[in-house]
Design an enzyme around this catalytic site. Sequence first.
Site, PDB file in Angstrom:
ATOM      1  N   GLY A   1      48.551  42.490  35.099  1.00  0.00           N
ATOM      2  CA  GLY A   1      47.139  42.347  35.395  1.00  0.00           C
ATOM      3  C   GLY A   1      46.278  43.098  34.403  1.00  0.00           C
ATOM      4  O   GLY A   1      45.841  42.551  33.386  1.00  0.00           O
ATOM      5  N   ARG A   2      46.065  44.382  34.676  1.00  0.00           N
ATOM      6  CA  ARG A   2      45.210  45.195  33.801  1.00  0.00           C
ATOM      7  C   ARG A   2      45.594  45.100  32.318  1.00  0.00           C
ATOM      8  O   ARG A   2      44.706  45.000  31.469  1.00  0.00           O
ATOM      9  CB  ARG A   2      45.226  46.652  34.267  1.00  0.00           C
ATOM     10  CG  ARG A   2      44.453  46.846  35.550  1.00  0.00           C
ATOM     11  CD  ARG A   2      44.696  48.207  36.164  1.00  0.00           C
ATOM     12  NE  ARG A   2      44.004  48.256  37.450  1.00  0.00           N
ATOM     13  CZ  ARG A   2      43.120  49.205  37.784  1.00  0.00           C
ATOM     14  NH1 ARG A   2      42.839  50.189  36.961  1.00  0.00           N
ATOM     15  NH2 ARG A   2      42.526  49.167  38.945  1.00  0.00           N
TER      16      ARG A   2
ATOM     17  N   TYR B   1      44.055  38.465  52.619  1.00  0.00           N
ATOM     18  CA  TYR B   1      43.155  37.312  52.780  1.00  0.00           C
ATOM     19  C   TYR B   1      43.692  36.405  53.892  1.00  0.00           C
ATOM     20  O   TYR B   1      44.656  36.749  54.580  1.00  0.00           O
ATOM     21  CB  TYR B   1      42.956  36.614  51.425  1.00  0.00           C
ATOM     22  CG  TYR B   1      42.370  37.601  50.435  1.00  0.00           C
ATOM     23  CD1 TYR B   1      41.088  38.119  50.643  1.00  0.00           C
ATOM     24  CD2 TYR B   1      43.106  38.094  49.362  1.00  0.00           C
ATOM     25  CE1 TYR B   1      40.553  39.084  49.788  1.00  0.00           C
ATOM     26  CE2 TYR B   1      42.581  39.058  48.509  1.00  0.00           C
ATOM     27  CZ  TYR B   1      41.301  39.548  48.727  1.00  0.00           C
ATOM     28  OH  TYR B   1      40.771  40.506  47.895  1.00  0.00           O
TER      29      TYR B   1
ATOM     30  N   THR C   1      40.590  38.666  39.671  1.00  0.00           N
ATOM     31  CA  THR C   1      39.189  38.392  40.011  1.00  0.00           C
ATOM     32  C   THR C   1      38.281  39.085  39.003  1.00  0.00           C
ATOM     33  O   THR C   1      38.402  40.288  38.778  1.00  0.00           O
ATOM     34  CB  THR C   1      38.899  38.883  41.446  1.00  0.00           C
ATOM     35  OG1 THR C   1      39.587  38.021  42.352  1.00  0.00           O
ATOM     36  CG2 THR C   1      37.410  38.855  41.750  1.00  0.00           C
TER      37      THR C   1
ATOM     38  N   ASN D   1      42.730  45.828  51.822  1.00  0.00           N
ATOM     39  CA  ASN D   1      41.935  45.058  52.787  1.00  0.00           C
ATOM     40  C   ASN D   1      42.337  45.341  54.233  1.00  0.00           C
ATOM     41  O   ASN D   1      42.303  44.455  55.083  1.00  0.00           O
ATOM     42  CB  ASN D   1      41.989  43.549  52.491  1.00  0.00           C
ATOM     43  CG  ASN D   1      41.092  43.166  51.321  1.00  0.00           C
ATOM     44  OD1 ASN D   1      40.010  43.735  51.145  1.00  0.00           O
ATOM     45  ND2 ASN D   1      41.532  42.211  50.516  1.00  0.00           N
TER      46      ASN D   1
ATOM     47  N   GLN E   1      45.199  29.702  41.284  1.00  0.00           N
ATOM     48  CA  GLN E   1      45.430  30.383  42.547  1.00  0.00           C
ATOM     49  C   GLN E   1      44.376  29.947  43.568  1.00  0.00           C
ATOM     50  O   GLN E   1      43.175  30.154  43.379  1.00  0.00           O
ATOM     51  CB  GLN E   1      45.388  31.907  42.394  1.00  0.00           C
ATOM     52  CG  GLN E   1      45.924  32.588  43.655  1.00  0.00           C
ATOM     53  CD  GLN E   1      45.719  34.072  43.699  1.00  0.00           C
ATOM     54  OE1 GLN E   1      44.606  34.550  43.475  1.00  0.00           O
ATOM     55  NE2 GLN E   1      46.764  34.819  44.006  1.00  0.00           N
TER      56      GLN E   1
ATOM     57  N   ARG F   1      52.104  33.467  46.581  1.00  0.00           N
ATOM     58  CA  ARG F   1      52.023  34.914  46.357  1.00  0.00           C
ATOM     59  C   ARG F   1      51.948  35.665  47.685  1.00  0.00           C
ATOM     60  O   ARG F   1      51.125  35.321  48.545  1.00  0.00           O
ATOM     61  CB  ARG F   1      50.799  35.257  45.514  1.00  0.00           C
ATOM     62  CG  ARG F   1      50.837  36.700  45.006  1.00  0.00           C
ATOM     63  CD  ARG F   1      49.657  37.005  44.118  1.00  0.00           C
ATOM     64  NE  ARG F   1      50.008  37.959  43.078  1.00  0.00           N
ATOM     65  CZ  ARG F   1      49.247  38.990  42.718  1.00  0.00           C
ATOM     66  NH1 ARG F   1      48.082  39.185  43.279  1.00  0.00           N
ATOM     67  NH2 ARG F   1      49.640  39.823  41.772  1.00  0.00           N
TER      68      ARG F   1
ATOM     69  N   HIS G   1      47.585  31.617  47.537  1.00  0.00           N
ATOM     70  CA  HIS G   1      47.364  33.061  47.707  1.00  0.00           C
ATOM     71  C   HIS G   1      47.584  33.441  49.169  1.00  0.00           C
ATOM     72  O   HIS G   1      46.749  33.151  50.027  1.00  0.00           O
ATOM     73  CB  HIS G   1      45.933  33.400  47.279  1.00  0.00           C
ATOM     74  CG  HIS G   1      45.661  34.869  47.087  1.00  0.00           C
ATOM     75  ND1 HIS G   1      46.510  35.860  47.528  1.00  0.00           N
ATOM     76  CD2 HIS G   1      44.622  35.522  46.491  1.00  0.00           C
ATOM     77  CE1 HIS G   1      46.001  37.054  47.215  1.00  0.00           C
ATOM     78  NE2 HIS G   1      44.857  36.874  46.586  1.00  0.00           N
TER      79      HIS G   1
ATOM     80  N   ASN H   1      47.525  40.222  49.869  1.00  0.00           N
ATOM     81  CA  ASN H   1      46.368  41.119  49.747  1.00  0.00           C
ATOM     82  C   ASN H   1      45.314  41.035  50.854  1.00  0.00           C
ATOM     83  O   ASN H   1      44.136  41.305  50.621  1.00  0.00           O
ATOM     84  CB  ASN H   1      45.709  40.945  48.367  1.00  0.00           C
ATOM     85  CG  ASN H   1      46.670  41.288  47.244  1.00  0.00           C
ATOM     86  OD1 ASN H   1      47.689  41.927  47.488  1.00  0.00           O
ATOM     87  ND2 ASN H   1      46.376  40.869  46.031  1.00  0.00           N
TER      88      ASN H   1
HETATM   89  C1  8OZ Z   1      40.212  42.831  43.720  1.00  0.00           C
HETATM   90  C2  8OZ Z   1      38.883  42.487  43.856  1.00  0.00           C
HETATM   91  C3  8OZ Z   1      38.536  41.248  44.331  1.00  0.00           C
HETATM   92  C4  8OZ Z   1      39.514  40.345  44.682  1.00  0.00           C
HETATM   93  C5  8OZ Z   1      43.242  40.115  45.344  1.00  0.00           C
HETATM   94  C6  8OZ Z   1      41.669  38.399  44.833  1.00  0.00           C
HETATM   95  O1  8OZ Z   1      43.449  41.287  45.653  1.00  0.00           O
HETATM   96  C7  8OZ Z   1      41.902  39.694  44.908  1.00  0.00           C
HETATM   97  C8  8OZ Z   1      40.864  40.678  44.544  1.00  0.00           C
HETATM   98  C9  8OZ Z   1      41.190  41.931  44.056  1.00  0.00           C
HETATM   99  O2  8OZ Z   1      44.133  39.267  45.464  1.00  0.00           O
END
Ligand code: 8OZ
Length: 387
Positions: free
Chosen positions: A328-329, A186, A26, A241, A100, A233, A181, A184
């Site tokens: 990622g990073r 969501y 993101t 979260n 994604q 994923r 997705h 994490n």
């Molecule tokens: C960090 C900030 C905003 C979104 C994820 C889509 O953790 C994210 C996300 C990560 O999968």
Amino acid sequence: MTLSLFSRYEIGPYLLNNRMVMAPLTRSRSRQPGNIPGRLNAFYYAQRASAGLIITEATQIAQQGQGYAWTPGIYSEEQIEGWRLVAESVHDAGGLIFMQLWHVGRISHPALQLKGALPVAPSAITPTGMAFITNTRGDPEFVPFVTPRALETDELPALVKQYVQAAKNALSAGLDGIEVHAANGYLLDQFLNSSTNLRTDAYGGSIENRARLLLEVVGAVGRVCGSERVGVRISPLGTFNDMGDENPEALFAYVAEKLSGLDLAYLHVVDPSYGGHQTTDEPDPRGLAIMAMIRERFAGTLMVCGGYTLERAQDAIQTHKADLVAFGRPFIANPDLPERLRTQSPLNVADPATFYGGGVHGYVDYPTLKQLNGEEGLPDFSVFEAG
Ligand code: 8OZ
């Protein structure tokens, strides 16, 4: 032939040039109004096209699925056109790109919803933490999450349809495949985990019931895209979260086994061994065990992600713990990451201050090795100033 991060790999109809995947990231830099990807985003992804595969940043399937300011969608005509530019740019640069698909569920806020509606979730449980929104002046702001509205059972078929339509939109824009997705914290992860799902219908209670929505979405998307173009994923043991499950080993054993029968492009796991979103030195034994269990239960391609170094990535590939490794990073800061890892060159370090929001800086101005050596000039960033 020895297995290596640098050897080719086949998924479905695609031959990846290497096993390094650009993780979904993101960056909150879509054009406003309308959350539309544009030339700047196309340039960013094309810069990273030497990845074996790019997975786009999480992309909302509907306005209701947005949880952060300025993230792109894939439900409007303008967004589809924007993504077409991204896909073309990546293909022209020799890359492959999956999208994604994202619905954040409760990780949203009325400020991001149509007519200020409440975010939706499996159950009306408020997450701890803050939502990243824009205020009425359009400036970014962190505000506490609200209590979401629990989805009615008869709303779920329409939700599955939104995933299917978004997948169709992505393919029509020229993307090569889809990643669902379900990680994490969501929406789909909220259904999976016992701490966020207190439903008493067919979508809550038992593990079978909590996994039902994910399996319906993946099945339906697979039927329209071809399952060999669909990845999933997940993030077992994840706490990001405000998540948690009473028995993650049993939950993800079931999920891995069910997904194993679907002939997917891959299963992508946020590896909890080294802390997922953070990086630590000592692996967590419970994380290692759950990864080994998933490898055993899921018969297809396994992609792992989460603080991997070159050494750990090579080890994972060579010892058959994984087939693909997502970064990622390192990909944020090194557009030419595969070349840098191959030549064991020093890496640029990503600057967290420019991860979310903004423009050129911290996005497309991380230099390649060739630029650092003076073998290549810097791009002319002024073309992006107009948006
Ligand atoms: C960090 C900030 C905003 C979104 C994820 C889509 O953790 C994210 C996300 C990560 O999968």
